[in-house]
Design a protein around this motif. Structure first.
Motif, PDB file in Angstrom:
ATOM      1  N   GLY A 160      24.870  37.493 -21.367  1.00  0.00           N
ATOM      2  CA  GLY A 160      24.874  37.196 -22.798  1.00  0.00           C
ATOM      3  C   GLY A 160      25.537  35.863 -23.070  1.00  0.00           C
ATOM      4  O   GLY A 160      25.486  34.954 -22.270  1.00  0.00           O
ATOM      5  N   ASP A 161      26.201  35.754 -24.207  1.00  0.00           N
ATOM      6  CA  ASP A 161      26.839  34.493 -24.571  1.00  0.00           C
ATOM      7  C   ASP A 161      28.280  34.395 -24.089  1.00  0.00           C
ATOM      8  O   ASP A 161      28.975  33.457 -24.401  1.00  0.00           O
ATOM      9  CB  ASP A 161      26.774  34.309 -26.094  1.00  0.00           C
ATOM     10  CG  ASP A 161      27.450  35.452 -26.826  1.00  0.00           C
ATOM     11  OD1 ASP A 161      27.852  36.437 -26.168  1.00  0.00           O
ATOM     12  OD2 ASP A 161      27.551  35.352 -28.057  1.00  0.00           O
ATOM     13  N   ARG A 162      28.750  35.368 -23.328  1.00  0.00           N
ATOM     14  CA  ARG A 162      30.123  35.329 -22.836  1.00  0.00           C
ATOM     15  C   ARG A 162      30.215  34.440 -21.614  1.00  0.00           C
ATOM     16  O   ARG A 162      29.328  34.421 -20.760  1.00  0.00           O
ATOM     17  CB  ARG A 162      30.586  36.735 -22.471  1.00  0.00           C
ATOM     18  CG  ARG A 162      30.633  37.669 -23.660  1.00  0.00           C
ATOM     19  CD  ARG A 162      31.211  39.000 -23.225  1.00  0.00           C
ATOM     20  NE  ARG A 162      30.383  39.629 -22.196  1.00  0.00           N
ATOM     21  CZ  ARG A 162      29.622  40.693 -22.408  1.00  0.00           C
ATOM     22  NH1 ARG A 162      29.558  41.220 -23.609  1.00  0.00           N
ATOM     23  NH2 ARG A 162      28.924  41.222 -21.431  1.00  0.00           N
ATOM     24  N   ASN A 163      31.282  33.694 -21.471  1.00  0.00           N
ATOM     25  CA  ASN A 163      31.521  32.864 -20.300  1.00  0.00           C
ATOM     26  C   ASN A 163      32.273  33.622 -19.212  1.00  0.00           C
ATOM     27  O   ASN A 163      32.254  33.241 -18.065  1.00  0.00           O
ATOM     28  CB  ASN A 163      32.308  31.608 -20.685  1.00  0.00           C
ATOM     29  CG  ASN A 163      31.488  30.686 -21.560  1.00  0.00           C
ATOM     30  OD1 ASN A 163      30.264  30.685 -21.476  1.00  0.00           O
ATOM     31  ND2 ASN A 163      32.157  29.942 -22.409  1.00  0.00           N
ATOM     32  N   GLU A 164      32.954  34.656 -19.599  1.00  0.00           N
ATOM     33  CA  GLU A 164      33.727  35.456 -18.656  1.00  0.00           C
ATOM     34  C   GLU A 164      33.281  36.902 -18.781  1.00  0.00           C
ATOM     35  O   GLU A 164      32.619  37.289 -19.730  1.00  0.00           O
ATOM     36  CB  GLU A 164      35.222  35.357 -18.974  1.00  0.00           C
ATOM     37  CG  GLU A 164      35.780  33.969 -18.842  1.00  0.00           C
ATOM     38  CD  GLU A 164      37.251  33.932 -19.217  1.00  0.00           C
ATOM     39  OE1 GLU A 164      37.834  34.998 -19.431  1.00  0.00           O
ATOM     40  OE2 GLU A 164      37.801  32.834 -19.300  1.00  0.00           O
ATOM     41  N   GLY A 165      33.659  37.687 -17.799  1.00  0.00           N
ATOM     42  CA  GLY A 165      33.329  39.100 -17.871  1.00  0.00           C
ATOM     43  C   GLY A 165      32.427  39.514 -16.735  1.00  0.00           C
ATOM     44  O   GLY A 165      32.174  38.766 -15.803  1.00  0.00           O
ATOM     45  N   PRO A 166      31.933  40.711 -16.805  1.00  0.00           N
ATOM     46  CA  PRO A 166      31.146  41.237 -15.693  1.00  0.00           C
ATOM     47  C   PRO A 166      29.759  40.601 -15.616  1.00  0.00           C
ATOM     48  O   PRO A 166      29.203  40.171 -16.612  1.00  0.00           O
ATOM     49  CB  PRO A 166      31.040  42.728 -16.011  1.00  0.00           C
ATOM     50  CG  PRO A 166      31.154  42.804 -17.486  1.00  0.00           C
ATOM     51  CD  PRO A 166      32.086  41.696 -17.889  1.00  0.00           C
ATOM     52  N   THR A 167      29.272  40.538 -14.425  1.00  0.00           N
ATOM     53  CA  THR A 167      27.899  40.097 -14.206  1.00  0.00           C
ATOM     54  C   THR A 167      27.139  41.245 -13.568  1.00  0.00           C
ATOM     55  O   THR A 167      27.721  42.170 -13.014  1.00  0.00           O
ATOM     56  CB  THR A 167      27.842  38.875 -13.273  1.00  0.00           C
ATOM     57  OG1 THR A 167      28.447  39.228 -12.037  1.00  0.00           O
ATOM     58  CG2 THR A 167      28.544  37.687 -13.892  1.00  0.00           C
ATOM     59  N   SER A 168      25.853  41.186 -13.638  1.00  0.00           N
ATOM     60  CA  SER A 168      25.040  42.233 -13.031  1.00  0.00           C
ATOM     61  C   SER A 168      23.837  41.598 -12.360  1.00  0.00           C
ATOM     62  O   SER A 168      23.471  40.460 -12.633  1.00  0.00           O
ATOM     63  CB  SER A 168      24.606  43.253 -14.084  1.00  0.00           C
ATOM     64  OG  SER A 168      23.876  42.604 -15.103  1.00  0.00           O
ATOM     65  N   ALA A 169      23.243  42.339 -11.473  1.00  0.00           N
ATOM     66  CA  ALA A 169      22.083  41.854 -10.732  1.00  0.00           C
ATOM     67  C   ALA A 169      21.074  42.987 -10.623  1.00  0.00           C
ATOM     68  O   ALA A 169      21.433  44.160 -10.622  1.00  0.00           O
ATOM     69  CB  ALA A 169      22.492  41.365  -9.360  1.00  0.00           C
ATOM     70  N   SER A 170      19.819  42.614 -10.539  1.00  0.00           N
ATOM     71  CA  SER A 170      18.776  43.624 -10.422  1.00  0.00           C
ATOM     72  C   SER A 170      18.107  43.612  -9.051  1.00  0.00           C
ATOM     73  O   SER A 170      17.361  44.522  -8.729  1.00  0.00           O
ATOM     74  CB  SER A 170      17.717  43.425 -11.500  1.00  0.00           C
ATOM     75  OG  SER A 170      17.060  42.197 -11.307  1.00  0.00           O
ATOM     76  N   ARG A 171      18.369  42.602  -8.237  1.00  0.00           N
ATOM     77  CA  ARG A 171      17.758  42.526  -6.911  1.00  0.00           C
ATOM     78  C   ARG A 171      18.769  41.958  -5.928  1.00  0.00           C
ATOM     79  O   ARG A 171      19.420  40.967  -6.199  1.00  0.00           O
ATOM     80  CB  ARG A 171      16.520  41.636  -6.964  1.00  0.00           C
ATOM     81  CG  ARG A 171      15.780  41.607  -5.649  1.00  0.00           C
ATOM     82  CD  ARG A 171      14.504  40.876  -5.774  1.00  0.00           C
ATOM     83  NE  ARG A 171      13.623  41.650  -6.632  1.00  0.00           N
ATOM     84  CZ  ARG A 171      12.405  41.280  -6.964  1.00  0.00           C
ATOM     85  NH1 ARG A 171      11.925  40.144  -6.542  1.00  0.00           N
ATOM     86  NH2 ARG A 171      11.665  42.030  -7.736  1.00  0.00           N
ATOM     87  N   PHE A 172      18.855  42.616  -4.775  1.00  0.00           N
ATOM     88  CA  PHE A 172      19.791  42.206  -3.742  1.00  0.00           C
ATOM     89  C   PHE A 172      19.040  41.913  -2.447  1.00  0.00           C
ATOM     90  O   PHE A 172      17.938  42.396  -2.225  1.00  0.00           O
ATOM     91  CB  PHE A 172      20.822  43.313  -3.469  1.00  0.00           C
ATOM     92  CG  PHE A 172      21.686  43.616  -4.649  1.00  0.00           C
ATOM     93  CD1 PHE A 172      22.832  42.888  -4.869  1.00  0.00           C
ATOM     94  CD2 PHE A 172      21.349  44.621  -5.528  1.00  0.00           C
ATOM     95  CE1 PHE A 172      23.637  43.158  -5.956  1.00  0.00           C
ATOM     96  CE2 PHE A 172      22.141  44.907  -6.618  1.00  0.00           C
ATOM     97  CZ  PHE A 172      23.287  44.169  -6.837  1.00  0.00           C
ATOM     98  N   ARG A 173      19.662  41.139  -1.605  1.00  0.00           N
ATOM     99  CA  ARG A 173      19.102  40.811  -0.294  1.00  0.00           C
ATOM    100  C   ARG A 173      20.113  41.292   0.749  1.00  0.00           C
ATOM    101  O   ARG A 173      21.275  40.886   0.747  1.00  0.00           O
ATOM    102  CB  ARG A 173      18.891  39.313  -0.174  1.00  0.00           C
ATOM    103  CG  ARG A 173      18.396  38.837   1.172  1.00  0.00           C
ATOM    104  CD  ARG A 173      18.252  37.313   1.224  1.00  0.00           C
ATOM    105  NE  ARG A 173      19.498  36.632   0.925  1.00  0.00           N
ATOM    106  CZ  ARG A 173      19.740  35.925  -0.178  1.00  0.00           C
ATOM    107  NH1 ARG A 173      18.820  35.786  -1.104  1.00  0.00           N
ATOM    108  NH2 ARG A 173      20.906  35.339  -0.374  1.00  0.00           N
ATOM    109  N   VAL A 174      19.669  42.165   1.654  1.00  0.00           N
ATOM    110  CA  VAL A 174      20.514  42.694   2.716  1.00  0.00           C
ATOM    111  C   VAL A 174      19.999  42.136   4.031  1.00  0.00           C
ATOM    112  O   VAL A 174      18.835  42.294   4.372  1.00  0.00           O
ATOM    113  CB  VAL A 174      20.492  44.234   2.742  1.00  0.00           C
ATOM    114  CG1 VAL A 174      21.340  44.761   3.886  1.00  0.00           C
ATOM    115  CG2 VAL A 174      20.966  44.794   1.421  1.00  0.00           C
ATOM    116  N   LYS A 175      20.876  41.464   4.760  1.00  0.00           N
ATOM    117  CA  LYS A 175      20.518  40.908   6.066  1.00  0.00           C
ATOM    118  C   LYS A 175      21.253  41.689   7.140  1.00  0.00           C
ATOM    119  O   LYS A 175      22.476  41.818   7.101  1.00  0.00           O
ATOM    120  CB  LYS A 175      20.898  39.431   6.158  1.00  0.00           C
ATOM    121  CG  LYS A 175      20.047  38.528   5.311  1.00  0.00           C
ATOM    122  CD  LYS A 175      20.417  37.088   5.572  1.00  0.00           C
ATOM    123  CE  LYS A 175      19.575  36.150   4.729  1.00  0.00           C
ATOM    124  NZ  LYS A 175      19.923  34.744   4.975  1.00  0.00           N
TER     125      LYS A 175
END
Length: 145
Positions: free
Chosen positions: A46-61
């Motif tokens: 969103g418009d926040r500069n700090e705080g939690p982030t989230s992801a919808s796709r990961f890469r596992v090696k």
């Protein structure tokens, strides 16, 4: 849950998903290394500069490596012993009395190496080209012949 929650920052303390990858090998000739996890698609917060982030796709090696000691002991050392034992008849006197003994020892050594090569084929990688191990075993058979 927190008693004094603020509408803008209530999700800062939430842990929605915890991902942990442990790499183990059930095969004795493979050595696993720790998995690396990376984010491929980061979702904006969103418009926040700090705080939690989230992801919808990961890469596992995953990284696994063959244990070289396994092959040195199980393949190279054993075939070297077969070659040494097969060449013992070279110490016999070079007269006609020992020709049968020499030929039987060389034939036995050759058949043993060929049988061993096919016996360990399931432990070797199946590739359409000759590996170092294939060339090594072929040279040993050729040496006895």
């Amino acid at each position: 849950w927190r008693d004094n929650k603020d509408a803008d920052t209530f999700d800062y303390s939430m842990k929605l998903v915890y991902l942990r990858v442990v790499t183990e090998s059930m095969l004795p000739e493979w050595d696993p290394y720790p998995a690396t996890i990376g984010v491929e698609q980061l979702i904006a917060t969103g418009d926040r500069n700090e705080g939690p982030t989230s992801a919808s796709r990961f890469r596992v090696k995953l990284r696994v490596e063959r244990k070289i000691r396994f092959f040195v002991l199980q393949i190279f050392f054993v075939t070297l012993l077969i070659i040494v034992i097969t060449t013992f008849p070279l110490a016999l006197p070079p007269d006609g009395d020992h020709i049968g003994t020499r030929l039987s020892a060389y034939g036995t050594g050759t058949l043993t190496l060929v049988a061993y090569k096919y016996g360990i084929a399931e432990n070797l990688p199946r590739v359409p080209y000759q590996t170092y191990t294939d060339r090594y075993l072929f040279r040993q058979i050729f040496t006895v012949l």
